[in-house]
Design an enzyme around this catalytic site. Structure first.
Site, PDB file in Angstrom:
ATOM      1  N   VAL A  33      39.774  42.633  34.607  1.00  0.00           N
ATOM      2  CA  VAL A  33      41.252  42.227  35.931  1.00  0.00           C
ATOM      3  C   VAL A  33      40.591  41.849  36.539  1.00  0.00           C
ATOM      4  O   VAL A  33      39.451  42.388  37.213  1.00  0.00           O
ATOM      5  CB  VAL A  33      41.748  43.441  36.376  1.00  0.00           C
ATOM      6  CG1 VAL A  33      42.935  43.063  37.286  1.00  0.00           C
ATOM      7  CG2 VAL A  33      42.849  44.076  34.415  1.00  0.00           C
ATOM      8  N   THR A  41      43.709  30.604  39.311  1.00  0.00           N
ATOM      9  CA  THR A  41      44.899  30.893  40.287  1.00  0.00           C
ATOM     10  C   THR A  41      45.695  29.848  41.324  1.00  0.00           C
ATOM     11  O   THR A  41      45.241  28.640  41.674  1.00  0.00           O
ATOM     12  CB  THR A  41      44.195  32.432  41.350  1.00  0.00           C
ATOM     13  OG1 THR A  41      43.333  32.597  40.889  1.00  0.00           O
ATOM     14  CG2 THR A  41      45.874  32.929  42.115  1.00  0.00           C
ATOM     15  N   THR A  89      41.766  31.890  45.748  1.00  0.00           N
ATOM     16  CA  THR A  89      40.933  31.343  44.486  1.00  0.00           C
ATOM     17  C   THR A  89      39.815  31.511  44.689  1.00  0.00           C
ATOM     18  O   THR A  89      39.153  31.720  45.520  1.00  0.00           O
ATOM     19  CB  THR A  89      42.056  30.390  44.402  1.00  0.00           C
ATOM     20  OG1 THR A  89      42.275  29.947  43.591  1.00  0.00           O
ATOM     21  CG2 THR A  89      41.693  29.481  45.505  1.00  0.00           C
ATOM     22  N   ASP A 104      40.799  39.315  41.258  1.00  0.00           N
ATOM     23  CA  ASP A 104      41.593  40.211  41.942  1.00  0.00           C
ATOM     24  C   ASP A 104      42.635  39.436  42.451  1.00  0.00           C
ATOM     25  O   ASP A 104      43.914  39.818  43.520  1.00  0.00           O
ATOM     26  CB  ASP A 104      41.292  39.177  43.284  1.00  0.00           C
ATOM     27  CG  ASP A 104      41.184  37.636  42.976  1.00  0.00           C
ATOM     28  OD1 ASP A 104      40.572  37.335  42.311  1.00  0.00           O
ATOM     29  OD2 ASP A 104      41.510  36.971  44.485  1.00  0.00           O
ATOM     30  N   GLY A 124      37.339  36.261  41.247  1.00  0.00           N
ATOM     31  CA  GLY A 124      37.881  37.132  42.142  1.00  0.00           C
ATOM     32  C   GLY A 124      36.860  38.166  41.956  1.00  0.00           C
ATOM     33  O   GLY A 124      37.004  38.915  43.085  1.00  0.00           O
TER      34      GLY A 124
END
Length: 325
Positions: free
Chosen positions: A211, A182, A233, A213, A236
């Site tokens: 999916v 991220t 980061t 966070d 997630g």
């Protein structure tokens, strides 16, 4: 009702102390540092430059954070974001992103394919729809309607990495490599307003449809313009189990410094995972920025770093403090 002389004296003393404490609290004024930009990982250095250029020229934080993270989305060498991001276990690059402004407006996309700049699509979800999040085919359809171009995001470099992974097809994340998936970025502008952005290609070789966070408001990103902002980061799922970024902001509301707030949530995550096999490869990190321009970070293990820039601090990479050796 009658009071004794002793009662009146005690009451007067406590009233005086209360007034003195109140005056002392009102007298405490923190110097506000602005503008400020803070972002995750070494690709945050380039992102900060783009963000800073807008901030120092009077730009607003929302435009600045979008411009900042787009540098990572467009860079095929950053294989955890946007173009060239590592694919899922079916070889498909799927992207997640969210953005939030000082009025608590927010937009998000998840499981988006073929669009290089999911952060810009997320902003359009915020500004042009009554919704916060669009996902999958719906998000792609919306992006195309808004003029975004459909592209192949799987670069030759990431394709080769995927083909090498296919030889064993085992999902075994490596700390600070596949987990730093991220770029999260927070900014405080000259007007004292906060905004934040978060964008990712997610965990490498994830299950198709997974999916994390990063597009989840409250998990990967959260801010309250009266208090501060936080972003995450790492893996997630850990942030989603704790509403990590929202909790960091709430801890700052209670008076904790940005670093103290980040540390508290990292400790909560460690408590959840400490007796599980997942702890072996788990890494999480948070960045936080409060209304006074004070910033901080904390992570679970060494290896996480973040980039910061202010008027008095040249854009630089700082190693995050950590809980576990």
């Amino acid at each position: 009702m009658q009071f004794s002389k002793k009662t009146l004296i005690i009451s007067t003393i406590f009233s005086y102390i209360g007034c003195q404490n109140s005056s002392s609290k009102e007298a405490v004024k923190h110097e506000i540092i602005k503008p400020v930009v803070i972002s995750t990982w070494n690709h945050g250095l380039v992102a900060n430059e783009a963000t800073w250029e807008l901030l120092v020229n009077g730009g607003n934080a929302l435009d600045a954070v979008e411009a900042g993270v787009k540098t990572a989305e467009a860079n095929p060498e950053v294989q955890t974001v946007g173009l060239g991001g590592f694919p899922d276990r079916e070889g498909k690059v799927t992207l997640d992103a969210c953005i939030m402004d000082h009025n608590n407006n927010c937009g998000s996309v998840a499981f988006l394919q073929h669009i290089k700049h999911p952060i810009s699509v997320a902003r359009m979800v915020m500004e042009k729809t009554p919704h916060v999040m669009l996902v999958g085919e719906g998000a792609l359809q919306f992006a195309l309607e808004q003029g975004f171009k459909k592209e192949n995001l799987l670069t030759e470099k990431s394709k080769k990495a995927y083909e090498a992974w296919l030889e064993n097809s085992q999902y075994k994340p490596t700390i600070n490599i596949e987990n730093h998936d991220t770029i999260s970025l927070l900014a405080l502008d000259e007007n004292g307003n906060l905004s934040g952005a978060c964008t990712t290609s997610g965990a490498a070789w994830k299950m198709h449809g997974r999916v994390g966070d990063s597009p989840i408001i409250g998990a990967g990103l959260f801010l309250d313009n009266e208090v501060g902002a936080a972003a995450a980061t790492g893996m997630g799922e850990a942030m989603m189990k704790t509403a990590g970024s929202a909790m960091v902001v709430e801890l700052m509301r209670q008076g904790k410094s940005p670093e103290e707030a980040c540390k508290e949530v990292v400790k909560r995550i460690y408590k959840i995972y400490q007796n599980t096999p997942d702890l072996e490869w788990l890494q999480v990190g948070f960045i936080a920025l409060n209304k006074n321009g004070e910033y901080g970070s904390y992570c679970l293990r060494p290896g996480f770093n973040y980039a910061v820039q202010t008027k008095s601090l040249k854009n630089q990479l700082i190693d995050g403090k950590y809980l576990l050796p």
